[in-house]
Design an enzyme around this catalytic site. Structure first.
Site, PDB file in Angstrom:
ATOM      1  CD  GLU A 276       5.592   0.991 -10.849  1.00  0.00           C
ATOM      2  OE1 GLU A 276       6.169   2.348 -11.249  1.00  0.00           O
ATOM      3  OE2 GLU A 276       4.373   1.064 -10.498  1.00  0.00           O
ATOM      4  CG  HIS A 297      13.345 -10.527 -39.202  1.00  0.00           C
ATOM      5  ND1 HIS A 297      13.732 -11.103 -40.480  1.00  0.00           N
ATOM      6  CD2 HIS A 297      12.154 -11.047 -38.939  1.00  0.00           C
ATOM      7  CE1 HIS A 297      12.765 -11.870 -40.776  1.00  0.00           C
ATOM      8  NE2 HIS A 297      11.961 -11.858 -40.184  1.00  0.00           N
ATOM      9  CE  LYS A 411       8.088   9.290  -8.875  1.00  0.00           C
ATOM     10  NZ  LYS A 411       6.696   8.945  -8.305  1.00  0.00           N
TER      11      LYS A 411
END
Length: 419
Positions: A276, A297, A411
């Site tokens: 951010e 792995h 948003k």
């Protein structure tokens, strides 16, 4: 005593003449932060906070003791910086009190709410709601869900003593609701952004309820800031400059590597901090977290031989935290008798150093971070160092490391769809 040290030999080998000591850009970035002249300077409150939080620490410590006496469970509702720091510390050191801290509100999963509520239906429960504005969708939903759950167990008047809020001192929906309901509340200072808030009540209250020494945590951060202010050879400067130099050398991603499952959320906290803070205006390294040897792995092949676009920052704790050794077993044909009676701590370090060497040989350089000890004080030192390094490197690449304008895009789209 050196709390934190960095080994940058693999990075320096790669950068060769591209790296210079006492980089004027680094010095300028540091001075602009100290003088509060950088972009976003209104959100530098986290630097001074560690020197001015004694009264808050005392209040939280006392309150946490009362919460622990009364509750089996504390539900912590927040998202992003409102929960990641506290979760990182609690996961790293373990929940040390009889009250289990459970995190909610970092998702919109009905199934997860059902699972948690079923798990704790017969327990004594309180909740902590964390949001500066009170309008963050995930946290607002969590508050409604948790309040409904608590009302199924307790009379409404009792919720005044069972819900704690952490929010803005004067403004926002959660402050209004707090005053209306009479909840106990702590202030998230207006000059501290969420991802820099782990050492404010946002992180300190849940961490204290988990039984972890918050005074030691803040003391470590205070020590780190003192060292940063007095010594430009501090790891914060070394780390910030290497990150910027590698980005300028066309690396686009940084992988934060942990070697203990309990430290994974330190990486997740770091990921939000860096992502951010720097991912804006077409710049910034893409941050991600891997756990070794587990992810060797699954992604080891990818890291070893993919295009050279990322580097690794590896966190290692020097002090051996366990006495566990590998037992000997006669007649077992796995070819690993040479490992008998070696400590798992030693094996983990050998695996990490071997991985760093192999990846470096393959063109993926790494920074090795050595934390001397895994306790609250050293973790406080690490977090403050990381936050300052994040601010430094953000200023160096020319962005405001304290805002997040791009977060509003999804948003706004959701609000449009919900009309």
């Amino acid at each position: 005593m050196q709390y934190l040290s960095l080994n940058t030999s693999y990075v320096d080998f790669y950068l060769k003449n591209k790296y210079t000591e006492n980089n004027p850009q680094l010095i300028e970035a540091h001075e602009s932060i100290q003088d509060k002249a950088c972009r976003g300077a209104d959100y530098l409150g986290w630097i001074e906070w560690v020197d001015a939080s004694d009264t808050v620490l005392e209040n939280i410590s006392y309150h946490a003791i009362e919460v622990i006496k009364r509750n089996d469970i504390l539900l912590v509702c927040g998202i992003g910086g409102s929960y990641l720091g506290a979760r990182a510390i609690i996961e790293a050191l373990g929940n040390m009190s009889k009250t289990q801290v459970i995190f909610l509100g970092y998702h919109i999963s009905g199934k997860e709410y059902e699972r948690v509520f079923e798990l704790i239906k017969d327990k004594s429960v309180s909740a902590c709601i964390i949001s500066k504005s009170g309008t963050t969708m995930e946290t607002a939903i969590a508050y409604r869900m948790v309040r409904k759950f608590l009302l199924s167990k307790y009379p409404e008047v009792e919720l005044q003593g069972r819900i704690v809020t952490i929010t803005d001192e004067k403004n926002g929906a959660l402050r209004t609701e707090t005053e209306k309901q009479g909840y106990v509340s702590y202030v998230l200072p207006s000059n501290i952004g969420g991802r820099y808030s782990v050492l404010t009540p946002v992180g300190l209250f849940p961490i204290a309820v988990a039984g972890i020494d918050i005074r030691a945590l803040v003391a470590g951060a205070k020590k780190a800031q003192h060292d940063i202010n007095s010594d430009m050879s501090h790891p914060a400067f070394i780390y910030a400059q290497r990150r910027v130099d590698l980005e300028k050398s066309w690396f686009v991603s940084e992988l934060f590597i942990t070697c203990e499952p309990s430290l994974y959320f330190i990486g997740e906290w770091w990921k939000q901090l860096m992502g951010e803070s720097h991912g804006k205006e077409g710049t910034g390294l893409y941050p991600d977290t891997l756990s070794y040897t587990t992810d060797l792995h699954s992604l080891g092949q990818y890291v070893q031989e993919w295009r050279r676009l990322f580097f690794e920052s590896m966190l290692w704790v020097d002090e051996e935290a366990t006495s566990e050794t590998i037992p000997s077993m006669s007649g077992l044909s796995d070819g690993l008798d040479v490992l008998a009676w070696r400590s798992l701590h030693e094996m983990n370090l050998i695996a990490l150093e071997s991985t760093a060497k192999a990846h470096n040989d393959g063109g993926c350089p790494s920074i090795m971070m050595h934390l001397a000890k895994l306790d609250a004080e050293h973790l406080g030192y690490l977090l403050q160092t990381m936050m300052y390094a994040c601010a430094l490197s953000g200023v160096m690449i020319g962005v405001n490391p304290f805002d997040q304008p791009g977060v509003e895009a999804y948003k706004s789209e959701m609000k449009a769809r919900l009309k």
